[in-house]
Design a protein around this motif. Sequence first.
Motif, PDB file in Angstrom:
ATOM      1  N   ARG A   2      -7.796   5.648   7.340  1.00  0.00           N
ATOM      2  CA  ARG A   2      -7.758   7.040   6.850  1.00  0.00           C
ATOM      3  C   ARG A   2      -8.994   7.395   6.026  1.00  0.00           C
ATOM      4  N   PHE A   3      -9.741   6.378   5.588  1.00  0.00           N
ATOM      5  CA  PHE A   3     -10.973   6.606   4.819  1.00  0.00           C
ATOM      6  C   PHE A   3     -12.222   6.434   5.679  1.00  0.00           C
ATOM      7  N   LYS A  51      -5.575   6.119  -3.108  1.00  0.00           N
ATOM      8  CA  LYS A  51      -6.325   7.096  -2.308  1.00  0.00           C
ATOM      9  C   LYS A  51      -7.421   7.749  -3.149  1.00  0.00           C
ATOM     10  N   HIS A 104     -11.485   7.405  -2.481  1.00  0.00           N
ATOM     11  CA  HIS A 104     -12.355   8.569  -2.295  1.00  0.00           C
ATOM     12  C   HIS A 104     -13.481   8.581  -3.328  1.00  0.00           C
ATOM     13  N   ARG A 121       1.911   4.188  -4.046  1.00  0.00           N
ATOM     14  CA  ARG A 121       2.363   5.235  -3.119  1.00  0.00           C
ATOM     15  C   ARG A 121       2.448   6.616  -3.784  1.00  0.00           C
ATOM     16  N   TYR A 137      -4.102   1.230   6.727  1.00  0.00           N
ATOM     17  CA  TYR A 137      -4.321   1.964   5.475  1.00  0.00           C
ATOM     18  C   TYR A 137      -5.755   2.494   5.396  1.00  0.00           C
ATOM     19  N   TYR A 138      -6.729   1.619   5.604  1.00  0.00           N
ATOM     20  CA  TYR A 138      -8.115   1.988   5.342  1.00  0.00           C
ATOM     21  C   TYR A 138      -8.749   2.847   6.437  1.00  0.00           C
ATOM     22  N   GLY A 159      -0.718   8.167  -4.633  1.00  0.00           N
ATOM     23  CA  GLY A 159      -2.049   8.742  -4.466  1.00  0.00           C
ATOM     24  C   GLY A 159      -3.132   8.137  -5.329  1.00  0.00           C
TER      25      GLY A 159
END
Length: 160
Positions: free
Chosen positions: A116-117, A87, A91, A82, A113-114, A84
């Motif tokens: 957002r990607f 994340k 990316h 939690r 969660y995923y 980053g």
Amino acid sequence: MLIRRETPADIDAIRTVTNLAFKNGPEAPLVDRLRADEGWIPEFSLVADGVIGHVVGTRGYIGDDFPALGIGPLSVHPDHQRSGVGKALMHAVLGAAEARGERAVILLGDPNYYSRFGFRLAAEFGITPPVPEWAPHFQARLFGDVPAGAFRYAEPFNRL
């Protein structure tokens, strides 16, 4: 945060962080088996900041022969979750996948969660999981046109 390819010197640290992240589940042995598999792609095994996190992508296929990248496991040391790290690793691996011309990236994980990607349920693209019960968590991110069909992970996933 520095994201880089894993090196041989990172293997023990990757095993440790994966065991901690997954509470000594089957994920760390899976990563070790993936390294020895023909589906291993070194460019898609990435670590974060002194191995506080790791992600791996290996060769999978949609249908009989359409190449796709299977992502996972994604591991972050519990002390850094939690913050980053996951994340940044996602990316980085997605950027590498797109830059190398991958047209589909597949994973099993939490849609909340995923998403957002850019991941969506793979069923929306006609891509089915190797285990039907995975469907609510089986996701795809596409960078181009791909055929519908059953997804097949690298062989070590079959031993989970």
